[in-house]
Design a protein around this motif. Structure first.
Motif, mmCIF file in Angstrom:
data_model
loop_
_atom_site.group_PDB
_atom_site.id
_atom_site.type_symbol
_atom_site.label_atom_id
_atom_site.label_comp_id
_atom_site.label_asym_id
_atom_site.label_seq_id
_atom_site.Cartn_x
_atom_site.Cartn_y
_atom_site.Cartn_z
ATOM 1 N N VAL A 91 43.820 54.742 35.127
ATOM 2 C CA VAL A 91 43.581 54.893 36.560
ATOM 3 C C VAL A 91 43.645 53.544 37.261
ATOM 4 C CG1 VAL A 91 41.981 55.766 38.314
ATOM 5 C CG2 VAL A 91 42.155 56.907 36.092
ATOM 6 N N ILE A 92 42.955 52.574 36.702
ATOM 7 C CA ILE A 92 42.894 51.236 37.302
ATOM 8 C C ILE A 92 42.941 50.210 36.187
ATOM 9 C CG2 ILE A 92 41.421 49.598 38.565
ATOM 10 C CD1 ILE A 92 40.176 52.019 39.981
ATOM 11 N N SER A 93 43.667 49.129 36.434
ATOM 12 C CA SER A 93 43.652 47.973 35.550
ATOM 13 C C SER A 93 43.367 46.772 36.444
ATOM 14 C CB SER A 93 45.003 47.818 34.847
ATOM 15 O OG SER A 93 44.951 46.779 33.913
ATOM 16 N N SER A 102 32.858 52.469 41.133
ATOM 17 C CA SER A 102 32.890 53.595 42.075
ATOM 18 C C SER A 102 33.921 54.647 41.686
ATOM 19 C CB SER A 102 33.136 53.102 43.505
ATOM 20 O OG SER A 102 32.008 52.386 43.961
ATOM 21 N N PRO A 103 35.163 54.243 41.341
ATOM 22 C CA PRO A 103 36.125 55.261 40.908
ATOM 23 C C PRO A 103 35.678 55.984 39.635
ATOM 24 C CG PRO A 103 37.265 53.224 41.432
ATOM 25 C CD PRO A 103 35.796 52.937 41.477
ATOM 26 N N ALA A 104 35.050 55.276 38.708
ATOM 27 C CA ALA A 104 34.574 55.908 37.470
ATOM 28 C C ALA A 104 33.552 56.990 37.794
ATOM 29 C CB ALA A 104 33.962 54.871 36.522
ATOM 30 N N ILE A 105 32.615 56.692 38.661
ATOM 31 C CA ILE A 105 31.579 57.653 39.034
ATOM 32 C C ILE A 105 32.191 58.850 39.759
ATOM 33 C CG2 ILE A 105 29.548 57.990 40.504
ATOM 34 C CD1 ILE A 105 28.820 55.039 39.689
ATOM 35 N N ALA A 106 33.111 58.575 40.692
ATOM 36 C CA ALA A 106 33.767 59.674 41.426
ATOM 37 C C ALA A 106 34.512 60.594 40.464
ATOM 38 C CB ALA A 106 34.718 59.105 42.471
ATOM 39 N N GLU A 145 48.335 63.609 38.504
ATOM 40 C CA GLU A 145 48.645 64.041 39.880
ATOM 41 C C GLU A 145 47.364 64.283 40.667
ATOM 42 O OE1 GLU A 145 51.403 67.313 39.953
ATOM 43 O OE2 GLU A 145 52.748 66.263 38.564
ATOM 44 N N ASN A 146 46.369 64.901 40.040
ATOM 45 C CA ASN A 146 45.087 65.131 40.714
ATOM 46 C C ASN A 146 44.334 63.826 40.931
ATOM 47 O OD1 ASN A 146 45.507 67.909 40.719
ATOM 48 N ND2 ASN A 146 44.546 68.158 38.730
ATOM 49 N N ILE A 147 44.355 62.968 39.935
ATOM 50 C CA ILE A 147 43.625 61.700 39.994
ATOM 51 C C ILE A 147 44.236 60.750 41.019
ATOM 52 C CG2 ILE A 147 43.117 59.606 38.662
ATOM 53 C CD1 ILE A 147 42.844 61.531 36.191
ATOM 54 N N ALA A 148 45.563 60.708 41.112
ATOM 55 C CA ALA A 148 46.254 59.754 41.983
ATOM 56 C C ALA A 148 45.938 59.957 43.460
ATOM 57 C CB ALA A 148 47.759 59.821 41.748
ATOM 58 N N SER A 149 45.396 61.120 43.826
ATOM 59 C CA SER A 149 45.047 61.359 45.232
ATOM 60 C C SER A 149 43.704 60.735 45.600
ATOM 61 C CB SER A 149 45.022 62.862 45.512
ATOM 62 O OG SER A 149 43.972 63.467 44.777
ATOM 63 N N MET A 150 42.970 60.250 44.602
ATOM 64 C CA MET A 150 41.663 59.641 44.860
ATOM 65 C C MET A 150 41.839 58.200 45.339
ATOM 66 S SD MET A 150 39.461 61.024 41.636
ATOM 67 C CE MET A 150 37.889 60.649 42.400
ATOM 68 N N PRO A 151 40.883 57.697 46.135
ATOM 69 C CA PRO A 151 40.957 56.289 46.570
ATOM 70 C C PRO A 151 40.999 55.347 45.360
ATOM 71 C CG PRO A 151 39.192 57.455 47.720
ATOM 72 C CD PRO A 151 39.719 58.383 46.673
ATOM 73 N N ASP A 152 41.757 54.299 45.446
ATOM 74 C CA ASP A 152 41.891 53.255 44.418
ATOM 75 C C ASP A 152 42.645 53.721 43.176
ATOM 76 O OD1 ASP A 152 40.310 51.428 45.930
ATOM 77 O OD2 ASP A 152 38.512 52.410 45.168
ATOM 78 N N GLU A 154 45.867 55.267 43.292
ATOM 79 C CA GLU A 154 47.257 55.583 43.606
ATOM 80 C C GLU A 154 48.268 54.979 42.630
ATOM 81 O OE1 GLU A 154 45.694 52.147 45.835
ATOM 82 O OE2 GLU A 154 45.115 54.238 45.933
ATOM 83 N N ASP A 155 47.858 53.964 41.869
ATOM 84 C CA ASP A 155 48.763 53.336 40.900
ATOM 85 C C ASP A 155 48.528 53.828 39.470
ATOM 86 O OD1 ASP A 155 49.975 51.782 42.879
ATOM 87 O OD2 ASP A 155 48.468 50.201 42.692
#
Length: 172
Positions: A91-93, A102-106, A145-152, A154-155
């Motif tokens: 999700v994020i690097s 925050s993204p982990a909790i969401a 596809e579902n995850i990429a719509s969340m803030p932070d 998109e990559d």
């Protein structure tokens, strides 16, 4: 301190000044502070009233709170159920550990199995927020596809992990 781990149920009784990060890092719990998301996911019902702002994983928890954790035998059992599900969504690097909280909790609140791992690339340490564990690239792609719509997120990208990473995080 860890209590009740002999019966297959692992619980930790929060002491004054404990945080999820510190508890996960204890040898009698996970021995790895980056496994704090497992504690959060297993105890969302107990931790739901605590504000999950930046630095959440380092916040003092209420003393006397009884937190569930995955015991080594449960981790082995969980891992055996996963089989060879070695596909994950990265999700994020980032080199800034604060950017994964925050993204982990969401993601966990949406039911995702989140974990955080470290990677060294060109001599620099990176934190990777990942969601797993999927049987194949297609299944992971649908999740992405579902995850990429969340803030932070998109990559986000799909990747296949090695057995070492699966063994380290798959059971939790």
């Amino acid at each position: 301190k860890a209590i009740g781990t002999g019966s297959g149920e692992g619980y930790y009784l929060v002491q004054k000044g404990d945080s999820l990060f510190e508890i996960a890092g204890r040898e009698d719990v996970y021995g790895n502070p980056l496994k704090w998301p497992s504690l959060f996911r297993l105890n969302m019902d107990r931790l739901g009233t605590i504000e999950t702002a930046d630095g959440f994983e380092h916040k003092d928890l209420p003393e006397g709170l009884k937190l569930k954790f995955v015991t080594p035998s449960q981790a082995r059992e969980n891992l055996s159920k996963l089989g060879r599900n070695v596909w994950v969504v990265s999700v994020i690097s980032t080199q800034d550990p604060k950017k994964v909280v925050s993204p982990a909790i969401a993601l966990m609140k949406c039911g995702c199995r989140v974990y955080i791992t470290k990677a060294t690339v060109n001599g620099k340490e990176w934190m990777r927020l990942r969601v797993g564990f999927y049987e194949n690239r297609t299944e992971a792609g649908s999740a992405m596809e579902n995850i990429a719509s969340m803030p932070d997120a998109e990559d986000a990208w799909v990747t296949r992990i090695g057995q070492k990473e699966l063994k380290e995080f798959g059971g939790y």
